[in-house]
Enzyme design. Structure first.
Site, PDB file in Angstrom:
ATOM      1  N   CYS A  62      55.709  56.667  25.927  1.00  0.00           N
ATOM      2  CA  CYS A  62      56.653  55.855  25.161  1.00  0.00           C
ATOM      3  C   CYS A  62      56.168  54.442  24.879  1.00  0.00           C
ATOM      4  CB  CYS A  62      57.999  55.817  25.882  1.00  0.00           C
ATOM      5  SG  CYS A  62      58.716  57.453  26.097  1.00  0.00           S
ATOM      6  N   HIS A  96      63.286  47.659  25.968  1.00  0.00           N
ATOM      7  CA  HIS A  96      63.058  49.104  25.878  1.00  0.00           C
ATOM      8  C   HIS A  96      64.415  49.798  25.882  1.00  0.00           C
ATOM      9  CE1 HIS A  96      60.894  52.855  26.227  1.00  0.00           C
ATOM     10  NE2 HIS A  96      61.639  53.186  27.272  1.00  0.00           N
ATOM     11  N   HIS A 133      65.779  57.333  20.722  1.00  0.00           N
ATOM     12  CA  HIS A 133      64.468  57.072  21.323  1.00  0.00           C
ATOM     13  C   HIS A 133      63.435  58.015  20.710  1.00  0.00           C
ATOM     14  CE1 HIS A 133      61.294  56.224  23.970  1.00  0.00           C
ATOM     15  NE2 HIS A 133      61.867  56.397  25.150  1.00  0.00           N
TER      16      HIS A 133
END
Length: 421
Positions: free
Chosen positions: A169, A309, A346
């Site tokens: 990620c 994040h 996401h």
């Protein structure tokens, strides 16, 4: 003297926002774009929602041959590359192609296409059909992640260094960080950098179901992604991409380019601790933040906005809050922090680049995007998370961070060029 690197072109494909205007309108309105999965029958899964993109490759200008050749994630990357180059006003044909590079990030690359090919080759899993006639001639392109940056290089006319980054990620943040490092060191004058991922497929959804990382709030898709909220219970999977044109500051100035932001600093660290777990103290992320600020020659109090994040898992949001306090000290309580995953979900390796796009647009427009769906604060997440509504304020410097499975922790500082030391 180290060369300064700036962003002069942006291209985005995100749930609810294709192109910078749609994307920014979505963010500043606090509008969510997560919905029930429509790409396949998701009824057997624990989490049945995602951030999907309405994308028509032909309408985007791809030829039938390109549509056949390119995986969906690659199409996203190329579409964003074309947009970023057009936005930059850069005539790559007038440049030495050996001085144009590419850095592309992706967490799962062409996993969805590989899954589709498996279903074809196995008669939907019933029997393995070894006859090559059943295999797409594009199979190698799907199998090799390096094909993605190769297609971007082709689209950009880039014959310089080409790099593929796949570290989960943080891929989209790290690809831009590595591109900046290469440009500073002189290996390229222009780099097209960013990331793309299209993980909304049965196998990827099942992977996150198995570890209960995604939210099961299927009855309320629009409000399922709840970073920093006390009722959060996992992230919403999404697809997306963002690409940028990076170039040396003085060259951009000479040609009168519009400069979105300068990349002042970048750093990455690894926890070397657990594949999916996070240390509670946030030490490694804090170290990345401090190193990025040091490279930018900026004090922590210079940060006007933190693009978190903010995945919406219990452990990530608490870990991140601890990292901000550890690295920013008392300023952590004064600076606005928000997560755009609350609106679009996401997108794994792509999200770091998408968040860079949001960061430079925050500088461009002097607006901090909100954290949508934040109604019930978590006592352990006690910073200013800009709940529900965007905030107009001066934004000169943005800290954007990423956290990935494997323990990767990355940070980048973006600022107006005139704010450079």
């Amino acid at each position: 003297m180290t060369r300064r690197v700036v962003i002069t072109g942006v291209g985005v494909r995100a749930p609810g926002g294709s192109g910078t205007k749609e994307f920014w309108d979505l963010l500043t309105a606090g509008r969510t774009a997560t919905r029930p999965i429509s790409f396949f029958d998701a009824s057997p899964f624990r989490s049945r929602i995602a951030g999907e993109i309405d994308f028509d490759a032909v309408a985007e200008g791809f030829s039938p041959r390109e549509v056949r050749r390119m995986d969906r994630a690659t199409q996203f990357a190329v579409a964003c590359t074309r947009d970023a180059l057009a936005d930059s006003g850069l005539d790559t044909g007038a440049l030495d192609p050996s001085r144009i590079g590419v850095a592309l990030g992706s967490a799962v690359a062409s996993a969805t296409s590989l899954e589709n090919e498996y279903l074809v080759m196995s008669d939907s899993g019933r029997e393995w059909l070894v006859d090559p006639a059943h295999l797409s001639p594009m199979m190698f392109d799907y199998l090799s992640p390096g094909v993605m940056p190769a297609e971007v290089a082709w689209a950009a006319g880039a014959e310089g260094p080409v790099t593929m980054v796949s570290d989960g990620c943080t891929s989209g943040l790290d690809s831009v960080g590595y591109a900046v490092q290469g440009t500073r060191e002189g290996s390229a004058d222009v780099v097209v950098a960013g990331a793309a991922d299209t993980p909304v497929s049965p196998i990827v959804v099942a992977c996150f179901d198995a570890i209960k990382a995604t939210t099961p709030r299927n009855d309320d898709p629009a409000h399922a992604s709840r970073p920093f909220d006390g009722t959060r219970n996992g992230f919403v999977l999404a697809e997306g991409a963002a690409m940028f044109v990076l170039e040396e500051y003085e060259a951009a100035q000479r040609r009168g380019a519009h400069i979105y932001a300068e990349v002042g600093g970048y750093a990455t660290r690894s926890q070397a601790y657990h594949m999916t777990g996070l240390k509670k103290d946030g030490r490694e992320m804090a170290e990345s933040i401090r190193a990025a600020l040091d490279e930018a020659r900026l004090d922590r109090t210079a940060v006007d906005y933190v693009n978190a994040h903010g995945s919406g898992t219990k452990q990530n949001d608490r870990h991140e809050t601890a990292a901000f306090k550890r690295s920013l000290g008392e300023h952590a309580y004064a600076v606005p922090v928000s997560s755009i995953k609350s609106m679009g979900g996401h997108s794994l390796g792509a999200i770091g680049s998408i968040e860079i796009a949001a960061s430079v647009l925050a500088i461009e427009h002097n607006v901090v995007p909100p954290t949508a769906n934040l109604h019930t604060p978590d006592p352990e997440c006690d910073l200013d998370y800009v709940p529900l509504t965007a905030r107009e304020q001066r934004v000169d410097t943005v800290l954007t961070v990423g956290s990935g499975f494997g323990g990767f922790q990355s940070a980048m500082v973006l600022h107006r060029p005139e704010e450079a030391a």
